[in-house]
Design a protein around this motif. Structure first.
Motif, PDB file in Angstrom:
ATOM      1  N   LEU A   1     117.619  44.191  38.705  1.00 18.19           N
ATOM      2  CA  LEU A   1     118.097  44.797  39.951  1.00 18.19           C
ATOM      3  C   LEU A   1     119.000  43.846  40.726  1.00 18.19           C
ATOM      4  CD1 LEU A   1     114.805  46.441  41.282  1.00 18.19           C
ATOM      5  CD2 LEU A   1     116.750  47.603  40.219  1.00 18.19           C
ATOM      6  N   PHE A   2     118.727  42.553  40.629  1.00 18.78           N
ATOM      7  CA  PHE A   2     119.452  41.549  41.388  1.00 18.78           C
ATOM      8  C   PHE A   2     120.746  41.104  40.720  1.00 18.78           C
ATOM      9  CE2 PHE A   2     115.097  41.409  42.729  1.00 18.78           C
ATOM     10  CZ  PHE A   2     115.172  41.236  44.102  1.00 18.78           C
ATOM     11  N   PHE A   3     120.943  41.499  39.483  1.00 18.41           N
ATOM     12  CA  PHE A   3     122.127  41.082  38.728  1.00 18.41           C
ATOM     13  C   PHE A   3     122.752  42.297  38.033  1.00 18.41           C
ATOM     14  CE2 PHE A   3     119.108  37.606  38.960  1.00 18.41           C
ATOM     15  CZ  PHE A   3     119.881  36.623  39.554  1.00 18.41           C
ATOM     16  N   PRO A   4     123.300  43.231  38.802  1.00 16.61           N
ATOM     17  CA  PRO A   4     123.850  44.448  38.200  1.00 16.61           C
ATOM     18  C   PRO A   4     125.088  44.149  37.352  1.00 16.61           C
ATOM     19  CG  PRO A   4     124.458  44.330  40.508  1.00 16.61           C
ATOM     20  CD  PRO A   4     123.506  43.181  40.245  1.00 16.61           C
ATOM     21  N   THR A   5     125.251  44.924  36.301  1.00 18.36           N
ATOM     22  CA  THR A   5     126.426  44.751  35.447  1.00 18.36           C
ATOM     23  C   THR A   5     127.621  45.513  36.007  1.00 18.36           C
ATOM     24  OG1 THR A   5     125.659  46.581  34.070  1.00 18.36           O
ATOM     25  CG2 THR A   5     125.102  44.345  33.346  1.00 18.36           C
ATOM     26  N   ASN A   6     127.357  46.490  36.829  1.00 13.17           N
ATOM     27  CA  ASN A   6     128.413  47.279  37.468  1.00 13.17           C
ATOM     28  C   ASN A   6     128.199  47.240  38.978  1.00 13.17           C
ATOM     29  OD1 ASN A   6     129.462  48.217  34.926  1.00 13.17           O
ATOM     30  ND2 ASN A   6     127.703  49.572  34.811  1.00 13.17           N
ATOM     31  N   GLN A   7     128.878  48.116  39.690  1.00 11.68           N
ATOM     32  CA  GLN A   7     128.707  48.228  41.137  1.00 11.68           C
ATOM     33  C   GLN A   7     127.249  48.562  41.455  1.00 11.68           C
ATOM     34  OE1 GLN A   7     131.222  47.923  43.364  1.00 11.68           O
ATOM     35  NE2 GLN A   7     130.117  48.497  45.200  1.00 11.68           N
ATOM     36  N   MET A   8     126.679  47.882  42.428  1.00 10.97           N
ATOM     37  CA  MET A   8     125.291  48.132  42.819  1.00 10.97           C
ATOM     38  C   MET A   8     125.214  49.444  43.596  1.00 10.97           C
ATOM     39  SD  MET A   8     122.735  45.738  45.069  1.00 10.97           S
ATOM     40  CE  MET A   8     122.607  44.486  43.815  1.00 10.97           C
TER      41      MET A   8
ATOM     42  N   LYS B   1     125.517  33.979  41.056  1.00 14.02           N
ATOM     43  CA  LYS B   1     125.996  35.365  41.094  1.00 14.02           C
ATOM     44  C   LYS B   1     124.804  36.278  41.304  1.00 14.02           C
ATOM     45  CE  LYS B   1     130.312  34.591  40.254  1.00 14.02           C
ATOM     46  NZ  LYS B   1     131.288  34.859  41.286  1.00 14.02           N
ATOM     47  N   GLY B   2     125.078  37.489  41.737  1.00 11.28           N
ATOM     48  CA  GLY B   2     124.009  38.457  41.923  1.00 11.28           C
ATOM     49  C   GLY B   2     123.637  38.603  43.384  1.00 11.28           C
ATOM     50  N   TYR B   3     122.498  39.204  43.613  1.00  8.68           N
ATOM     51  CA  TYR B   3     122.012  39.507  44.957  1.00  8.68           C
ATOM     52  C   TYR B   3     120.991  38.450  45.353  1.00  8.68           C
ATOM     53  CZ  TYR B   3     120.955  42.578  48.858  1.00  8.68           C
ATOM     54  OH  TYR B   3     120.818  43.109  50.116  1.00  8.68           O
ATOM     55  N   TRP B   4     121.302  37.675  46.373  1.00  4.24           N
ATOM     56  CA  TRP B   4     120.447  36.586  46.839  1.00  4.24           C
ATOM     57  C   TRP B   4     120.323  36.661  48.351  1.00  4.24           C
ATOM     58  CZ3 TRP B   4     118.475  32.373  43.900  1.00  4.24           C
ATOM     59  CH2 TRP B   4     118.824  32.393  42.541  1.00  4.24           C
TER      60      TRP B   4
ATOM     61  N   SER C   1     121.891  47.674  30.413  1.00  5.24           N
ATOM     62  CA  SER C   1     122.758  48.666  31.040  1.00  5.24           C
ATOM     63  C   SER C   1     122.791  49.953  30.211  1.00  5.24           C
ATOM     64  CB  SER C   1     124.169  48.110  31.197  1.00  5.24           C
ATOM     65  OG  SER C   1     125.015  49.055  31.769  1.00  5.24           O
ATOM     66  N   LYS C   2     122.883  49.800  28.901  1.00  3.07           N
ATOM     67  CA  LYS C   2     122.893  50.954  28.007  1.00  3.07           C
ATOM     68  C   LYS C   2     121.570  51.714  28.106  1.00  3.07           C
ATOM     69  CE  LYS C   2     123.678  52.283  23.220  1.00  3.07           C
ATOM     70  NZ  LYS C   2     123.925  51.842  21.851  1.00  3.07           N
ATOM     71  N   GLN C   3     120.454  50.981  28.145  1.00  4.37           N
ATOM     72  CA  GLN C   3     119.146  51.610  28.251  1.00  4.37           C
ATOM     73  C   GLN C   3     119.015  52.380  29.558  1.00  4.37           C
ATOM     74  OE1 GLN C   3     116.683  48.133  27.820  1.00  4.37           O
ATOM     75  NE2 GLN C   3     116.364  48.469  25.634  1.00  4.37           N
ATOM     76  N   LEU C   4     119.512  51.801  30.637  1.00  6.09           N
ATOM     77  CA  LEU C   4     119.434  52.476  31.936  1.00  6.09           C
ATOM     78  C   LEU C   4     120.272  53.752  31.956  1.00  6.09           C
ATOM     79  CD1 LEU C   4     119.554  49.402  34.330  1.00  6.09           C
ATOM     80  CD2 LEU C   4     117.603  50.915  33.922  1.00  6.09           C
ATOM     81  N   LYS C   5     121.450  53.704  31.330  1.00  8.11           N
ATOM     82  CA  LYS C   5     122.318  54.885  31.274  1.00  8.11           C
ATOM     83  C   LYS C   5     121.662  55.981  30.445  1.00  8.11           C
ATOM     84  CE  LYS C   5     126.711  52.573  31.941  1.00  8.11           C
ATOM     85  NZ  LYS C   5     127.943  52.109  31.326  1.00  8.11           N
ATOM     86  N   GLU C   6     121.050  55.599  29.325  1.00  9.75           N
ATOM     87  CA  GLU C   6     120.394  56.571  28.463  1.00  9.75           C
ATOM     88  C   GLU C   6     119.179  57.183  29.140  1.00  9.75           C
ATOM     89  OE1 GLU C   6     119.612  54.398  24.878  1.00  9.75           O
ATOM     90  OE2 GLU C   6     121.683  54.557  24.183  1.00  9.75           O
ATOM     91  N   ALA C   7     118.505  56.393  29.959  1.00  6.89           N
ATOM     92  CA  ALA C   7     117.319  56.895  30.658  1.00  6.89           C
ATOM     93  C   ALA C   7     117.693  57.852  31.781  1.00  6.89           C
ATOM     94  CB  ALA C   7     116.505  55.732  31.221  1.00  6.89           C
TER      95      ALA C   7
END
Length: 114
Positions: free
Chosen positions: A21-28, A59-62, A107-113
């Protein structure tokens, strides 16, 4: 420098949340950002986390901030961040091939889910 070995995360509000959640591959997503902001702003180690995020080029959300916000804050306060040693290589500007691969799979798993 104290932050090269990171800081004590005992009692952090984010413990138990999915690190992805803290290191998204795309826009959060706004929903995720709202959750993280609420988590961070009530955290007992918020100050240490923000200090670390500003002084180390992570990098990421801190500490309730995204990369762009930290860049603005560093400029405002005249902070020159350092790169951390390779023990923490997944947190520096250029992710390792392993980290990129793990994030792509996640990211792929999240999209498929869906």
């Amino acid at each position: 420098m104290w932050f090269v070995n990171m800081f004590n995360t005992d009692g952090a509000s984010c413990i138990g949340l999915d690190p992805e959640l803290f290191f998204p591959t795309n826009q959060m997503s706004p929903r995720i950002e709202k959750l993280l902001k609420k988590t961070c702003l009530g955290c007992p180690i918020f100050d240490d986390c923000l200090d670390y995020a500003l002084n180390v080029n992570v990098k990421g959300y801190w500490a309730g901030t995204i990369d762009a916000t930290r860049i603005q804050m560093r400029t405002l306060f005249g902070i020159k961040p350092v790169r951390i040693d390779q023990e923490y290589k997944d947190l520096v500007d250029i992710p390792t091939p392993e980290a990129r691969h793990k994030r792509e799979i996640r990211s792929k798993q999240l999209k498929e889910a869906g």
